[in-house]
Design a protein around this motif. Sequence first.
Motif, PDB file in Angstrom:
ATOM      1  N   UNK A 200      68.275  -6.651 -46.155  1.00  0.00           N
ATOM      2  CA  UNK A 200      67.148  -5.749 -45.858  1.00  0.00           C
ATOM      3  C   UNK A 200      66.372  -5.433 -47.132  1.00  0.00           C
ATOM      4  N   UNK A 201      67.099  -5.249 -48.229  1.00  0.00           N
ATOM      5  CA  UNK A 201      66.432  -4.959 -49.505  1.00  0.00           C
ATOM      6  C   UNK A 201      65.570  -6.145 -49.934  1.00  0.00           C
ATOM      7  N   UNK A 202      66.085  -7.347 -49.680  1.00  0.00           N
ATOM      8  CA  UNK A 202      65.319  -8.555 -50.025  1.00  0.00           C
ATOM      9  C   UNK A 202      64.026  -8.602 -49.205  1.00  0.00           C
ATOM     10  N   UNK A 203      64.149  -8.326 -47.908  1.00  0.00           N
ATOM     11  CA  UNK A 203      62.972  -8.356 -47.027  1.00  0.00           C
ATOM     12  C   UNK A 203      61.956  -7.301 -47.489  1.00  0.00           C
ATOM     13  N   UNK A 204      62.470  -6.108 -47.795  1.00  0.00           N
ATOM     14  CA  UNK A 204      61.585  -5.021 -48.231  1.00  0.00           C
ATOM     15  C   UNK A 204      60.863  -5.413 -49.526  1.00  0.00           C
ATOM     16  N   UNK A 205      61.638  -5.949 -50.473  1.00  0.00           N
ATOM     17  CA  UNK A 205      61.060  -6.301 -51.775  1.00  0.00           C
ATOM     18  C   UNK A 205      60.002  -7.390 -51.625  1.00  0.00           C
ATOM     19  N   UNK A 206      60.275  -8.389 -50.788  1.00  0.00           N
ATOM     20  CA  UNK A 206      59.301  -9.479 -50.596  1.00  0.00           C
ATOM     21  C   UNK A 206      58.018  -8.914 -49.979  1.00  0.00           C
ATOM     22  N   UNK A 207      58.160  -7.997 -49.035  1.00  0.00           N
ATOM     23  CA  UNK A 207      56.971  -7.428 -48.389  1.00  0.00           C
ATOM     24  C   UNK A 207      56.172  -6.557 -49.354  1.00  0.00           C
ATOM     25  N   UNK A 208      56.885  -5.766 -50.169  1.00  0.00           N
ATOM     26  CA  UNK A 208      56.183  -4.924 -51.153  1.00  0.00           C
ATOM     27  C   UNK A 208      55.446  -5.821 -52.154  1.00  0.00           C
ATOM     28  N   UNK A 209      56.119  -6.865 -52.581  1.00  0.00           N
ATOM     29  CA  UNK A 209      55.547  -7.830 -53.528  1.00  0.00           C
ATOM     30  C   UNK A 209      54.261  -8.433 -52.935  1.00  0.00           C
ATOM     31  N   UNK A 210      54.319  -8.838 -51.680  1.00  0.00           N
ATOM     32  CA  UNK A 210      53.164  -9.489 -51.044  1.00  0.00           C
ATOM     33  C   UNK A 210      52.027  -8.496 -50.833  1.00  0.00           C
ATOM     34  N   UNK A 211      52.366  -7.333 -50.286  1.00  0.00           N
ATOM     35  CA  UNK A 211      51.316  -6.337 -50.015  1.00  0.00           C
ATOM     36  C   UNK A 211      50.655  -5.918 -51.332  1.00  0.00           C
ATOM     37  N   UNK A 212      51.473  -5.798 -52.379  1.00  0.00           N
ATOM     38  CA  UNK A 212      50.943  -5.433 -53.697  1.00  0.00           C
ATOM     39  C   UNK A 212      49.884  -6.432 -54.151  1.00  0.00           C
ATOM     40  N   UNK A 213      50.201  -7.716 -53.984  1.00  0.00           N
ATOM     41  CA  UNK A 213      49.230  -8.742 -54.391  1.00  0.00           C
ATOM     42  C   UNK A 213      48.015  -8.752 -53.470  1.00  0.00           C
ATOM     43  N   UNK A 214      48.232  -8.598 -52.160  1.00  0.00           N
ATOM     44  CA  UNK A 214      47.084  -8.572 -51.230  1.00  0.00           C
ATOM     45  C   UNK A 214      46.126  -7.450 -51.650  1.00  0.00           C
ATOM     46  N   UNK A 215      46.717  -6.309 -51.992  1.00  0.00           N
ATOM     47  CA  UNK A 215      45.918  -5.146 -52.398  1.00  0.00           C
ATOM     48  C   UNK A 215      45.149  -5.462 -53.688  1.00  0.00           C
ATOM     49  N   UNK A 216      45.871  -6.044 -54.632  1.00  0.00           N
ATOM     50  CA  UNK A 216      45.278  -6.336 -55.938  1.00  0.00           C
ATOM     51  C   UNK A 216      44.122  -7.339 -55.796  1.00  0.00           C
ATOM     52  N   UNK A 217      44.374  -8.407 -55.027  1.00  0.00           N
ATOM     53  CA  UNK A 217      43.334  -9.431 -54.859  1.00  0.00           C
ATOM     54  C   UNK A 217      42.127  -8.862 -54.109  1.00  0.00           C
ATOM     55  N   UNK A 218      42.404  -8.012 -53.122  1.00  0.00           N
ATOM     56  CA  UNK A 218      41.290  -7.424 -52.363  1.00  0.00           C
ATOM     57  C   UNK A 218      40.450  -6.546 -53.280  1.00  0.00           C
ATOM     58  N   UNK A 219      41.135  -5.744 -54.117  1.00  0.00           N
ATOM     59  CA  UNK A 219      40.420  -4.837 -55.025  1.00  0.00           C
ATOM     60  C   UNK A 219      39.580  -5.631 -56.020  1.00  0.00           C
ATOM     61  N   UNK A 220      40.083  -6.802 -56.417  1.00  0.00           N
ATOM     62  CA  UNK A 220      39.361  -7.607 -57.408  1.00  0.00           C
ATOM     63  C   UNK A 220      38.402  -8.598 -56.759  1.00  0.00           C
ATOM     64  N   UNK A 221      38.416  -8.663 -55.418  1.00  0.00           N
ATOM     65  CA  UNK A 221      37.525  -9.565 -54.686  1.00  0.00           C
ATOM     66  C   UNK A 221      37.900 -11.025 -54.818  1.00  0.00           C
ATOM     67  N   UNK A 222      39.165 -11.323 -55.049  1.00  0.00           N
ATOM     68  CA  UNK A 222      39.592 -12.724 -55.242  1.00  0.00           C
ATOM     69  C   UNK A 222      40.588 -13.172 -54.167  1.00  0.00           C
ATOM     70  N   UNK A 223      40.641 -12.442 -53.071  1.00  0.00           N
ATOM     71  CA  UNK A 223      41.667 -12.721 -52.057  1.00  0.00           C
ATOM     72  C   UNK A 223      41.599 -14.162 -51.541  1.00  0.00           C
ATOM     73  N   UNK A 224      40.388 -14.589 -51.113  1.00  0.00           N
ATOM     74  CA  UNK A 224      40.266 -15.916 -50.482  1.00  0.00           C
ATOM     75  C   UNK A 224      40.591 -17.038 -51.456  1.00  0.00           C
ATOM     76  N   UNK A 225      40.266 -16.849 -52.730  1.00  0.00           N
ATOM     77  CA  UNK A 225      40.589 -17.900 -53.711  1.00  0.00           C
ATOM     78  C   UNK A 225      42.096 -17.939 -53.979  1.00  0.00           C
ATOM     79  N   UNK A 226      42.662 -16.760 -54.147  1.00  0.00           N
ATOM     80  CA  UNK A 226      44.090 -16.694 -54.515  1.00  0.00           C
ATOM     81  C   UNK A 226      44.980 -17.242 -53.413  1.00  0.00           C
ATOM     82  N   UNK A 227      44.613 -16.940 -52.182  1.00  0.00           N
ATOM     83  CA  UNK A 227      45.493 -17.297 -51.063  1.00  0.00           C
ATOM     84  C   UNK A 227      45.614 -18.813 -50.896  1.00  0.00           C
ATOM     85  N   UNK A 228      44.653 -19.555 -51.521  1.00  0.00           N
ATOM     86  CA  UNK A 228      44.689 -21.020 -51.379  1.00  0.00           C
ATOM     87  C   UNK A 228      45.557 -21.691 -52.443  1.00  0.00           C
TER      88      UNK A 228
END
Length: 622
Positions: free
Chosen positions: A228-256
């Motif tokens: 469960x801790x692994x699942x939680x950590x992976x989700x926090x890690x991903x959401x953190x990056x989604x947030x960061x990329x969205x804030x910087x406007x680079x989401x579509x480039x990064x996701x590729x």
Amino acid sequence: MSLNPTTYWNVSSGEKFAGLDPSDFTARPGSDLAYHTDIFIIAVLALAVLCRFPRAFARLTRASEWKNGYFFHHIRPSAPKPSIAVRRGPSQRSQRSAKTMVSDESDTVYDPTYLAYRERKGEPAPRNYPPHVAVCWPLLRSTVVFLRARVAPGFSIGQTLCLAVYFGVLAYCAFYKSSPFQDPVRAGFVAMSQLPIVFALATKNNLLGVLLGLGYEKLNFLHRFAGKMLVLAVNVHSVGYFYKWSAEGTFTQSIKLPMVVWGFVGLVCVDILYVFSTPFWRQRAYNVFLSSHFIGFGLLLPACWFHKPVMVPYVLATLAIYALDRLLRILKTRIKTATIRPIPELGLTRVEIPHLNAGWRAGQHVQLRVLSAGMGWTGWMEAHPFTIASCGTNIGVGGAQEGLVLMCKKAGDWTNDLFELAKVGGYSERGVQRDVKVMVEGPYGGPGHAIWASYSAAVFIVGGSGITFALSAIQELIQKDLDGASRVKAIELVWMVQDPASLTPLLPMFNMMIQQSDRAPLRICVYYTRAPNMTFHKDLMHPSMSLSPGRPRMSRILEDVITRTVGLGAGDKDRLGHTGMLVACCGPVGLSDDMVKAVGNVEKVRRNQVGGIEVHEEVFGW
Ligand SMILES: Cc1cc2nc3c(=O)[nH]c(=O)nc-3n(C[C@H](O)[C@H](O)[C@H](O)COP(=O)(O)OP(=O)(O)OC[C@H]3O[C@@H](n4cnc5c(N)ncnc54)[C@H](O)[C@@H]3O)c2cc1C
């Protein structure tokens, strides 16, 4: 900004790509922290192993303990060993009646002639009592009682504390000088650190279990938590990056980016693993749970490998753990011919494998596959766990060996198919039966470093098909007693069933076990909860057996056994004082909880009189 995959890995230039720092592709302090977290967890576990070392040492100083509990084998039945000469009391008459009844009983589950075999007396065997090392110092007994108390069904204060410490360590690793929104890679490192641990705790042959003397099923709560801790950590890690990329406007480039695509595959894998691991799926569709685990982890490892180079050592460590487990599982697997028989009174199928008669300890279980087309398209591939209900050297009809015996209660599709398969067998002198090829893997679980024959008293509290567990344990204790290798002075079996008719097929076996237990008197109390359909002839029961409606009063039973044990005084079995009482339980979670509560309610002075009370719990599920 367009991204060039060829220059992507060139972090030496320090160029920043689409919301990712160059340091995201290299090792950095977070990964060191993850590494040190694993080292810290291993150090704590090593301390736990050290605490249990005296028990392990005491057990492994006996050569017989090395031979049993790891691999199945077959031993040639030798001439009967001389047993300690036993004095027969007034029970001899009932012994005869029990034997007579056996011959009349066509549908008996056990043929007890093996017990007669053990009765032949020669020179008294030398006494070789096992060493006893208590689970804790006498001063800590009250603490152990506290740690065993429940916070939720089947879950103790000790387990909760253990998980709280685990959580604290991971939280430190995740949040020390870091925020998941500014530094999302940190949570990724936490997930990375958990990968080999989650795998190690999931394997059937894990080193930690061997060293601690705990079966893999007892460590399952840690596997689930780490998962469960692994699942939680992976989700926090991903959401953190989604947030960061969205804030910087680079989401579509990064996701590729390929590494992000692999990261995304990993995220989907862990989320699927989590969803299909919930009790809903485990209890209703075990195969869906199992398949999702295989597919999920099968994809997760390559996803981690390609996600970040820093993960490669962790993936390799995980693969090594998995490969070792697979190898050991192959070495622990035997393909044999088994005889299966339906036992309608108990609603179960009895599986007898005469060519496996050694290598296990009482209380251990196996993974069983029935290699027959009669089990259905996929049924023959499925492995199901069953507790061994015999103690190996049992002799059946005509001196033939029963070997490894399993009792598989009808609980769902697979066990129903097995019962139907057994029903369409031919008739023999022992009723309906048929031979099938089976694949048996094990043995697993069991008493670990504890030697059950080293206690002064043993109480077995079992419900329904949990009787399999008690049968092998009691037979082993009786056998060891006859060989002069048991300190147990009193044995109590409490069996809870719905219908008193369940007792009929086991009655001859029970009677004979009582007859044999002269030096460690066995008492059997059967409780039933449903009104009987037919009259049960209590006169067939041995005087040391009782049949009562309702539920047992466990505290009273424990008190009685303490009184019996202490009342017998110190004999040659316990010259140095009483060596404790074992209370072992097998059945639904509620039964275990009641037993733990009853043990906790025993007065301190009574607990100390018997040398402490230790608990062993088996639950038919996880
Ligand atoms: C360590 C252990 C020892 C056991 N010993 C015995 C025994 O001696 N006698 C006995 O009658 N039963 C025993 N069981 C229970 C037995 O394994 C299940 O009843 C059996 O696997 C049910 O399979 P099914 O397809 O017929 O039923 P299903 O309807 O598929 O399942 C019924 C229940 O069994 C669980 N289950 C199903 N398949 C598995 C599996 N492969 N592994 C683990 N759990 C599973 C499910 O989660 C569900 O809760 C034991 C279980 C465990 C974990």
